[in-house]
Scaffold this motif. Structure first.
Motif, mmCIF file in Angstrom:
data_model
loop_
_atom_site.group_PDB
_atom_site.id
_atom_site.type_symbol
_atom_site.label_atom_id
_atom_site.label_comp_id
_atom_site.label_asym_id
_atom_site.label_seq_id
_atom_site.Cartn_x
_atom_site.Cartn_y
_atom_site.Cartn_z
ATOM 1 N N PRO A 199 70.735 28.999 -80.145
ATOM 2 C CA PRO A 199 71.159 30.083 -81.041
ATOM 3 C C PRO A 199 71.855 29.561 -82.301
ATOM 4 N N LEU A 200 72.624 28.488 -82.168
ATOM 5 C CA LEU A 200 73.298 27.908 -83.329
ATOM 6 C C LEU A 200 72.279 27.374 -84.338
ATOM 7 N N LEU A 201 71.309 26.609 -83.856
ATOM 8 C CA LEU A 201 70.271 26.098 -84.756
ATOM 9 C C LEU A 201 69.434 27.237 -85.339
ATOM 10 N N ARG A 221 70.528 30.267 -86.121
ATOM 11 C CA ARG A 221 71.312 30.863 -87.216
ATOM 12 C C ARG A 221 71.264 29.993 -88.471
ATOM 13 N N VAL A 222 71.451 28.704 -88.290
ATOM 14 C CA VAL A 222 71.415 27.788 -89.446
ATOM 15 C C VAL A 222 70.032 27.794 -90.079
ATOM 16 N N HIS A 223 69.005 27.716 -89.248
ATOM 17 C CA HIS A 223 67.637 27.668 -89.767
ATOM 18 C C HIS A 223 67.256 28.967 -90.467
ATOM 19 N N LEU A 224 67.710 30.095 -89.940
ATOM 20 C CA LEU A 224 67.413 31.383 -90.583
ATOM 21 C C LEU A 224 68.101 31.503 -91.943
ATOM 22 N N LEU A 225 69.226 30.830 -92.124
ATOM 23 C CA LEU A 225 69.867 30.819 -93.442
ATOM 24 C C LEU A 225 69.029 30.045 -94.462
ATOM 25 N N LEU A 226 68.296 29.043 -93.966
ATOM 26 C CA LEU A 226 67.509 28.181 -94.845
ATOM 27 C C LEU A 226 66.060 28.622 -94.994
ATOM 28 N N SER A 227 65.588 29.436 -94.067
ATOM 29 C CA SER A 227 64.183 29.871 -94.087
ATOM 30 C C SER A 227 64.087 31.265 -93.470
ATOM 31 N N THR A 228 62.878 31.677 -93.183
ATOM 32 C CA THR A 228 62.678 32.987 -92.559
ATOM 33 C C THR A 228 62.289 32.867 -91.090
ATOM 34 N N SER A 275 62.986 31.295 -86.991
ATOM 35 C CA SER A 275 63.928 30.754 -86.013
ATOM 36 C C SER A 275 63.638 29.268 -85.838
ATOM 37 N N PHE A 276 64.621 28.545 -85.329
ATOM 38 C CA PHE A 276 64.416 27.131 -85.019
ATOM 39 C C PHE A 276 63.416 27.053 -83.864
ATOM 40 N N PRO A 277 62.500 26.090 -83.884
ATOM 41 C CA PRO A 277 61.482 26.010 -82.819
ATOM 42 C C PRO A 277 62.083 25.776 -81.437
ATOM 43 N N ILE A 278 61.347 26.240 -80.438
ATOM 44 C CA ILE A 278 61.682 25.904 -79.053
ATOM 45 C C ILE A 278 61.309 24.434 -78.882
ATOM 46 N N PHE A 279 62.129 23.686 -78.149
ATOM 47 C CA PHE A 279 61.915 22.252 -78.024
ATOM 48 C C PHE A 279 62.122 21.829 -76.581
ATOM 49 N N ASN A 280 62.071 20.522 -76.338
ATOM 50 C CA ASN A 280 62.216 20.021 -74.968
ATOM 51 C C ASN A 280 63.010 18.719 -74.963
ATOM 52 N N GLY A 281 63.227 18.174 -73.790
ATOM 53 C CA GLY A 281 63.969 16.924 -73.660
ATOM 54 C C GLY A 281 63.285 15.765 -74.362
#
Length: 170
Positions: A122-124, A126-133, A135-141
């Motif tokens: 959720p933190l990433l 919010r930051v990513h939405l401020l910079l673009s339109t 959400s930050f991608p879902i990722f893995n280990g």
């Protein structure tokens, strides 16, 4: 007691991290697909399952096989370099992290036809939405291993090479 060869620790780290990531992906594939996103660390990290046939941010969609083969080549190249044992400690560890992440995602692409992603932030977001339109991608280990390896490579000074005098070639 003899000292282990320099490549033992990076190869061991590589092997343990690769196995751990593959096991977590197997668990995620079995337990998360039908589940609602679950909070792990409030505001920071959640579980949210998806299969990705491309790369982060929707790049190269549906190119699973070429991406898996590229990841496989990177991972095997790292293993070969580690076995040679000529890479200094911190840089070898960094390459081990990158190789484990690359091979883990390669295994997914080759066996599942997509990479298992299961972490959101959720933190990433919010930051990513401020910079673009988006959400930050879902990722893995595996993605985190590659990122950590790249950061470690950048922060680790390159090994010094001995300057050899070159004879007068005039």
């Amino acid at each position: 007691m003899p000292r282990p060869s320099p490549q033992v620790i990076p190869l061991l780290a590589f092997s343990v991290l690769l196995l751990a990531d593959l096991l977590v992906k197997a668990w995620a594939s079995q337990h998360l697909p039908a589940a609602e996103p679950r909070t792990l660390i409030p505001g920071l990290l959640s579980l949210n399952y998806t299969l990705n046939t491309g790369m982060a941010w929707g790049l190269l969609p549906n190119l699973t096989l070429p991406l898996a083969l590229l990841r496989l080549l990177v991972g095997l190249g790292v293993v070969a370099a580690l076995f040679r044992g000529r890479i200094p400690g911190p840089r070898a560890l960094a390459l081990g992290l990158i190789g484990a992440g690359a091979l883990s995602n390669a295994v997914d692409g080759l066996t599942r036809g997509a990479v298992v992603d299961y972490l959101t932030s959720p933190l990433l977001d919010r930051v990513h939405l401020l910079l673009s339109t988006q959400s930050f991608p879902i990722f893995n280990g595996a993605d985190m291993l590659v990122l950590a390896g790249v950061v470690l490579l950048v922060l680790t000074p390159a090994p010094r090479t001995a300057l050899r005098p070159q004879g007068d070639h005039l």
